[in-house]
Design a protein around this motif. Structure first.
Motif, mmCIF file in Angstrom:
data_model
loop_
_atom_site.group_PDB
_atom_site.id
_atom_site.type_symbol
_atom_site.label_atom_id
_atom_site.label_comp_id
_atom_site.label_asym_id
_atom_site.label_seq_id
_atom_site.Cartn_x
_atom_site.Cartn_y
_atom_site.Cartn_z
ATOM 1 N N ASP A 71 45.693 37.136 47.862
ATOM 2 C CA ASP A 71 45.547 38.346 47.061
ATOM 3 C C ASP A 71 46.902 38.810 46.524
ATOM 4 O OD1 ASP A 71 43.949 41.527 47.843
ATOM 5 O OD2 ASP A 71 44.094 40.399 45.991
ATOM 6 N N GLY A 72 46.909 39.557 45.453
ATOM 7 C CA GLY A 72 48.118 40.224 44.958
ATOM 8 C C GLY A 72 49.292 39.281 44.727
ATOM 9 N N GLU A 73 50.485 39.729 45.082
ATOM 10 C CA GLU A 73 51.716 38.982 44.825
ATOM 11 C C GLU A 73 51.701 37.586 45.456
ATOM 12 O OE1 GLU A 73 54.314 39.950 42.812
ATOM 13 O OE2 GLU A 73 52.846 41.501 42.311
ATOM 14 N N PHE A 79 46.964 38.637 41.099
ATOM 15 C CA PHE A 79 45.857 39.548 40.851
ATOM 16 C C PHE A 79 45.427 40.258 42.134
ATOM 17 C CE2 PHE A 79 41.266 40.445 40.376
ATOM 18 C CZ PHE A 79 41.314 41.220 39.227
ATOM 19 N N ASN A 80 45.293 41.576 42.047
ATOM 20 C CA ASN A 80 44.862 42.374 43.190
ATOM 21 C C ASN A 80 43.350 42.602 43.130
ATOM 22 O OD1 ASN A 80 44.369 44.256 45.172
ATOM 23 N ND2 ASN A 80 45.672 45.844 44.298
ATOM 24 N N TYR A 81 42.635 42.016 44.068
ATOM 25 C CA TYR A 81 41.164 42.086 44.047
ATOM 26 C C TYR A 81 40.626 43.488 44.302
ATOM 27 C CZ TYR A 81 41.061 37.060 43.792
ATOM 28 O OH TYR A 81 41.232 35.781 43.376
ATOM 29 N N ASP A 82 41.452 44.348 44.880
ATOM 30 C CA ASP A 82 40.992 45.712 45.164
ATOM 31 C C ASP A 82 41.487 46.704 44.102
ATOM 32 O OD1 ASP A 82 39.959 44.560 47.489
ATOM 33 O OD2 ASP A 82 41.750 45.061 48.659
ATOM 34 N N HIS A 83 41.780 46.201 42.904
ATOM 35 C CA HIS A 83 42.457 47.052 41.917
ATOM 36 C C HIS A 83 41.605 48.204 41.395
ATOM 37 C CE1 HIS A 83 41.067 45.473 37.807
ATOM 38 N NE2 HIS A 83 40.269 44.930 38.702
ATOM 39 N N CYS A 84 40.313 48.201 41.649
ATOM 40 C CA CYS A 84 39.470 49.320 41.214
ATOM 41 C C CYS A 84 39.563 50.499 42.188
ATOM 42 C CB CYS A 84 38.021 48.875 41.057
ATOM 43 S SG CYS A 84 37.785 47.738 39.676
ATOM 44 N N GLY A 85 40.378 50.376 43.220
ATOM 45 C CA GLY A 85 40.559 51.473 44.156
ATOM 46 C C GLY A 85 39.636 51.406 45.354
ATOM 47 N N LYS A 87 37.965 48.569 48.325
ATOM 48 C CA LYS A 87 38.101 47.226 48.876
ATOM 49 C C LYS A 87 36.935 46.359 48.416
ATOM 50 C CE LYS A 87 38.964 44.629 53.105
ATOM 51 N NZ LYS A 87 39.115 43.463 52.224
ATOM 52 N N ARG A 93 34.207 38.699 47.460
ATOM 53 C CA ARG A 93 35.458 37.948 47.569
ATOM 54 C C ARG A 93 35.188 36.454 47.743
ATOM 55 N NH1 ARG A 93 40.850 38.923 48.848
ATOM 56 N NH2 ARG A 93 41.846 36.920 48.466
#
Ligand SMILES: *[C@@H]1O[C@H](CO)[C@@H](O)[C@H](O)[C@H]1NC(C)=O
Length: 139
Positions: A71-73, A79-85, A87, A93
């Protein structure tokens, strides 16, 4: 089988339904020119997690397979899979992991590879047909 698939590919190309940049035998055993893709498909000793079914003939390395699950970096594209705020659910996932492995590892996407101008890849998949069950599963 190969000849039959070539015929299918040729018929699609001839009828203008796809605009792949590839033809002939290579259309059935090819890796797109992407950020993490290998130059050509080949076996891997092991592919991490959900990517393992592709290990006999793969466009991804084990390292890319591993990145595809992060996830993320630490992930393959940051890409951050929790980007909608919220989990992302484990089930959702899991679908992303499967989709990532398909994108990075499949050597069978020749008919749908097209050139693209992008900072991180020179080709992409376009107009890939989906089974209805795939759409239902995503929902
Ligand atoms: C594949 O990657 C995983 C995760 O990095 C690692 O634990 C494993 O040893 C790797 N396998 C091979 C054969 O390189």
């Amino acid at each position: 089988m190969i000849n039959y698939m070539n015929l299918i590919a040729w018929v699609f190309v001839a009828s203008g339904q796809v605009t792949s940049v590839l033809s002939g035998e290579e259309i059935l055993n090819v890796c797109m020119d992407g950020k993490h893709h290998k130059a050509t498909p080949g076996p891997e000793a092991e592919l991490f997690g959900t990517c393992s079914p592709w290990k006999d003939r793969s466009c991804c390395t084990n390292e890319t397979a591993f990145l595809s699950h992060q996830d993320g970096e630490e992930g393959a594209y940051g890409f951050n899979y929790d980007h909608c705020g919220q989990k992302m659910s484990d089930k959702c996932r899991q679908r992303f992991n499967e989709d990532n492995c398909f994108y990075e590892c499949s050597p069978n996407m020749g008919p749908w590879i097209v050139d693209v101008q992008s900072s991180y890849r020179n080709q992409k998949f376009e107009d890939v047909p989906l089974c209805m069950s795939e759409c239902v599963d995503w929902w």
